[in-house]
Design an enzyme around this catalytic site. Structure first.
Site, PDB file in Angstrom:
ATOM      1  N   ASP A   9       0.861  -1.169   0.000  1.00 43.13           N
ATOM      2  CA  ASP A   9       0.000   0.000   0.000  1.00 43.13           C
ATOM      3  C   ASP A   9       0.905   1.229   0.000  1.00 43.13           C
ATOM      4  O   ASP A   9       1.837   1.309   0.798  1.00 43.13           O
ATOM      5  CB  ASP A   9      -0.890  -0.013   1.245  1.00 43.13           C
ATOM      6  CG  ASP A   9      -1.782   1.208   1.314  1.00 43.13           C
ATOM      7  OD1 ASP A   9      -2.394   1.543   0.303  1.00 43.13           O
ATOM      8  OD2 ASP A   9      -1.839   1.833   2.392  1.00 43.13           O
ATOM      9  N   THR A  68       0.500   4.531   0.774  1.00 36.70           N
ATOM     10  CA  THR A  68       0.484   5.398   1.944  1.00 36.70           C
ATOM     11  C   THR A  68       0.915   4.626   3.185  1.00 36.70           C
ATOM     12  O   THR A  68       0.335   3.587   3.511  1.00 36.70           O
ATOM     13  CB  THR A  68      -0.922   5.985   2.156  1.00 36.70           C
ATOM     14  OG1 THR A  68      -1.339   6.627   0.952  1.00 36.70           O
ATOM     15  CG2 THR A  68      -0.922   6.996   3.286  1.00 36.70           C
ATOM     16  N   ASP A 103      -1.096  -0.239   6.667  1.00 29.93           N
ATOM     17  CA  ASP A 103      -1.120   0.437   7.953  1.00 29.93           C
ATOM     18  C   ASP A 103      -2.487   0.982   8.320  1.00 29.93           C
ATOM     19  O   ASP A 103      -2.690   1.420   9.439  1.00 29.93           O
ATOM     20  CB  ASP A 103      -0.102   1.588   7.980  1.00 29.93           C
ATOM     21  CG  ASP A 103      -0.494   2.721   7.038  1.00 29.93           C
ATOM     22  OD1 ASP A 103      -1.261   2.468   6.096  1.00 29.93           O
ATOM     23  OD2 ASP A 103      -0.028   3.849   7.263  1.00 29.93           O
TER      24      ASP A 103
END
Length: 803
Positions: free
Chosen positions: A296, A298, A563
């Protein structure tokens, strides 16, 4: 959530002291008593203990040296696992996200284990629900219960409704009163009904368990046959018992389980030193098998947090926009648009500040806006829709100030100058949001999570600076060198994701795909696209899960990093879920591995450790099971022929120590970069079966050749021991390849030690070796050379010989 201050003060300190606490066993390690039982009370220890007692009663004490294996195995296994347990428990405490509760009218943070029955628990996006409860306050609260029900759509929660442990908040905020804690909580009861812990699948663990199961069944009949034949053909009961025990003991791969446990435990400790928490021990095996890594953007490629860059009026010259259609088809009236489009008539800064201060648990975007606009005086929100990764926008009705929405331009707009400007900015890697005002004053309701019914007018573009991790480029290069395919999947704008991927040198970054164009009902087609492309933007949480499933269906072993709460479903379904330390509590709860220091550069060490463990255990299994198979073949042939067993237990102890025990310890802990491949059990069998059979035939042939001469039984057994050592030593050479300097030194040292044992009188006496007949010994060496050649050919033909 200020309204809670007056109406719900929470428990008092006195009530907390007398309430039931939320004590739940950690899944990262088992208890000390369980460790002791697992290492002491084993089937192998029982069998070896009985055989040890028989030797002490009927044979010579020197032949009972193998009994020390019980003590050594138990002590080493207990020490290593306790060491790993301490590391895991310390890291697990660090990893535990504190729970926000209200007690004595004051908000505070407590450890999950300090939550008590009746506590008032506060919720925000990304918070994991650790206990069951009843909602008493909700502001756009949405809870994802997919881990419990399988339904991916979040559920709106209202006061009076129940929430269950194992779910997590994805949007809005709220509070609930704990009604069930500890082992009474729903998720804990589910886990206990299924198993103690949910463990990642381990082909290695299953393979070793199968080896042990089948070998146990073989030992019983073959051992009985061997005992019968030795008793029938030997006038000396002690010699018969000693020969039978020698065969049975050699059949047992007593060190295989121990070595596997040590390798896992040492891997846990090594990763722990890098602040990497392995929440499920079999996850170490998954690290070695990974061939696709889904990242991912970000929080993984970019560091946590961002900075507000620019706020650009949508029409800085004051001109009225064209009548743009909304994505839902609602037109914007030109006259109304002109009236609202004047830059000096739009309170842009105040609207941004008001939207950013809606949530008591702001995300990174809201925090960046708050830093530049710390307050929004006079703006009171009525109906609100909190931000969620699935919607990609948030909004609120501020009464006389109007209804405002902040979100992704390609979600809120469709075409036009503002849309084009946003696309140009995103193509540079900048994160871009658009601030819009609804033209319908009653456009938003708390119960609806759809865009306002009336037209939206773009007012400003808001850009943010993202912080690329300084270690990202080197880490990505490592995975490319290790033939691990990367897939960048992000919910952000496709052009922005592409720009960052291209800037980091990710192959195929310029061919990013908008996930909204991908097929949803054709997993095969989706898998083909995933295999041929690398970067994907505008991926929804549900699609991330579909990506993982599609890749797995094409035979890939998939690791997923993330996250945020939008990554939870994919992390759970991936073969290996890796969460960042700064991630949401829900993310860290479902992942098998947590990078506590939030360092992307730790990932190569994580993968490398997994490869080391698995490749080395396969090497060690080759050694132990070769021993098992030559013992099985020898015992069968000796039992059927009714002749004396060719060596005594002490001979087996000596050779096993030099060609298996000592080398296995070093091989199990050695560094390696080999990626593990499926088929652990067949590969080991293809190596061990032909090698074991040829070793057995060579030993029996040497013993028979010597026994037909005028030599004594001790000299005959010595010739058999020489052959046994030389053939199994060659198996060690093949297993240790490629031979670097330390492996070459190790195998040479084992040969030197055996020669020393044959040379020194007190060692010869202890191990009952008598190389007194040169012809026997030379024949043994010659047979060993031929057997070594045949072993090399057989494992080469089986495709298991290392280069």
């Amino acid at each position: 959530m200020d309204g809670l201050t007056l109406t719900a003060p929470g428990l008092t300190s006195a009530q907390v002291a007398g309430a039931k606490a939320n004590h739940v066993p950690r899944r990262s390690s088992r208890s000390l008593s369980a460790i002791l039982r697992a290492n002491v009370f084993t089937l192998f220890n029982l069998v070896i203990g009985v055989l040890w007692a028989l030797i002490l009663i009927f044979g010579e004490w020197q032949d009972g040296a193998f009994g020390l294996v019980i003590v050594a195995n138990a002590l080493i296994g207990i020490i290593q696992e306790v060491r790993a347990k301490r590391t895991l428990d310390k890291l697990a405490v660090i990893n535990e996200a504190p729970v926000r509760v209200r007690r004595d009218g004051v908000e505070r943070q407590v450890s999950p284990r300090d939550v008590v029955l009746g506590d008032l628990i506060l919720l925000g996006p990304g918070d994991r629900l650790l206990v069951d409860g009843e909602v008493i306050h909700a502001e756009g609260l949405e809870v994802d219960e997919s881990l419990l029900t399988g339904e991916a759509d979040p559920v709106h929660k209202q006061p009076g409704e129940q929430v269950l442990s194992g779910s997590f908040a994805v949007a809005g905020s709220g509070a609930f009163v704990a009604t069930k804690v500890g082992t009474d909580a729903y998720a804990v009861r589910l886990a206990e009904e299924a198993s103690r812990f949910h463990l990642a699948h381990s082909e290695l663990r299953a393979g070793v368990a199968n080896f042990i199961k089948y070998i146990t069944w073989l030992v019983i009949p073959i051992g009985a046959l061997l005992i019968y034949s030795q008793l029938r053909n030997s006038a000396d009961l002690g010699t018969a018992i000693t020969g039978a025990v020698a065969g049975i003991v050699t059949m047992i791969p007593e060190g295989l389980v121990l070595t596997t446990s040590i390798a896992f435990a040492v891997g846990v400790v090594r990763l722990g030193r890098r602040r990497c928490l392995v929440q499920e021990l079999p996850a170490i095996e998954g690290l070695a098998r990974v061939d696709v890594l889904c990242l991912d953007k970000t929080g993984t490629l970019t560091a946590a947090g961002m900075d507000l860059d620019q706020v650009l009026p949508a029409h800085p010259d004051g001109s009225a926009p064209a009548a743009l259609p909304r994505p839902d088809g609602h037109p914007i009236d030109p006259a109304l648009a002109a009236a609202l489009a004047k830059p000096d008539g739009q309170p842009i800064d105040a609207a941004l500040a008001a939207l950013a201060h809606l949530d008591s648990r702001p995300n990174a975007t809201a925090e960046a806006i708050r830093a530049a606009h710390p307050s929004a005086d006079g703006w009171t929100a009525g109906a609100t829709v909190p931000f969620s990764s699935a919607r990609k926008w948030s909004g609120a009705d501020f009464g006389e100030h109007g209804t405002w929405v902040l979100g992704a331009p390609d979600v809120l707009l469709q075409g036009g100058d503002c849309y084009d400007r946003a696309a140009e900015l995103a193509a540079t890697g900048t994160r871009v949001l658009v601030l819009c005002r609804a033209t319908d004053p009653a456009a938003l309701t708390d119960t609806a999570s759809t865009l306002p019914a009336g037209p939206l007018l773009p007012v400003a573009l808001v850009t943010f600076k993202q912080r690329i991790r300084p270690d990202a480029r080197d880490t990505l290069r490592y995975f490319a060198q290790q033939n691990v395919n990367l897939k960048i999947i992000s919910g952000d704008n496709t052009q922005a994701v592409s720009a960052i991927a291209t800037g980091l040198g990710i192959p195929g970054g310029e061919r990013a795909i908008d996930a909204r164009t991908l097929p949803h009902d054709d997993p095969d087609k989706l898998g083909e696209i995933l295999d041929s492309h690398t970067v994907f933007g505008r991926v929804t949480p549900r699609q991330k899960r579909e990506f993982v499933t599609a890749l797995q269906s094409r035979g890939h072993t998939v690791a997923m990093t993330g996250d945020g709460v939008n990554d939870v479903l994919a992390l759970k379904d991936a073969d290996l879920g890796i969460a960042m330390g700064a991630g949401s509590p829900a993310t860290k709860a479902v992942a098998q591995v947590v990078l506590l220091d939030d360092k992307f550069a730790t990932l190569p060490h994580v993968v490398g450790e997994g490869r080391r463990v698995l490749a080395n255990i396969e090497r060690v299994a080759n050694l132990f099971l070769t021993k098992t198979f030559y013992a099985i073949v020898l015992s069968l042939l000796v039992g059927v022929a009714g002749v004396a067993f060719p060596f005594a237990p002490r001979h087996s102890t000596l050779t096993n120590a030099l060609v298996i025990g000592i080398p296995a310890f070093f091989l199990a802990l050695a560094p390696t970069l080999e990626r593990a491949e499926p088929g652990f059990v067949p590969r080991v069998l293809r190596f061990a079966v032909p090698a074991g059979v040829l070793c057995a035939l060579a030993v029996l042939l040497s013993f028979w050749a010597a026994h037909n001469g005028a030599s004594s039984l001790l000299e005959d057994q010595t010739a058999a021991v020489i052959t046994l050592f030389l053939t199994t030593w060659w198996v060690l050479v093949l297993t240790a390849r490629p031979l670097n300097w330390w492996r070459a030194a190790m195998v040479a040292a084992m040969a030197v030690l055996f020669c020393v044992g044959l040379s020194l009188p007190f060692i010869r006496e202890f191990f009952a070796l008598e190389p007194g007949d040169p012809s026997n010994d030379l024949i043994a060496v010659g047979i060993s050379v031929v057997a070594a050649f045949l072993i090399s050919v057989s494992v080469k033909l089986a495709g298991t010989l290392r280069p």
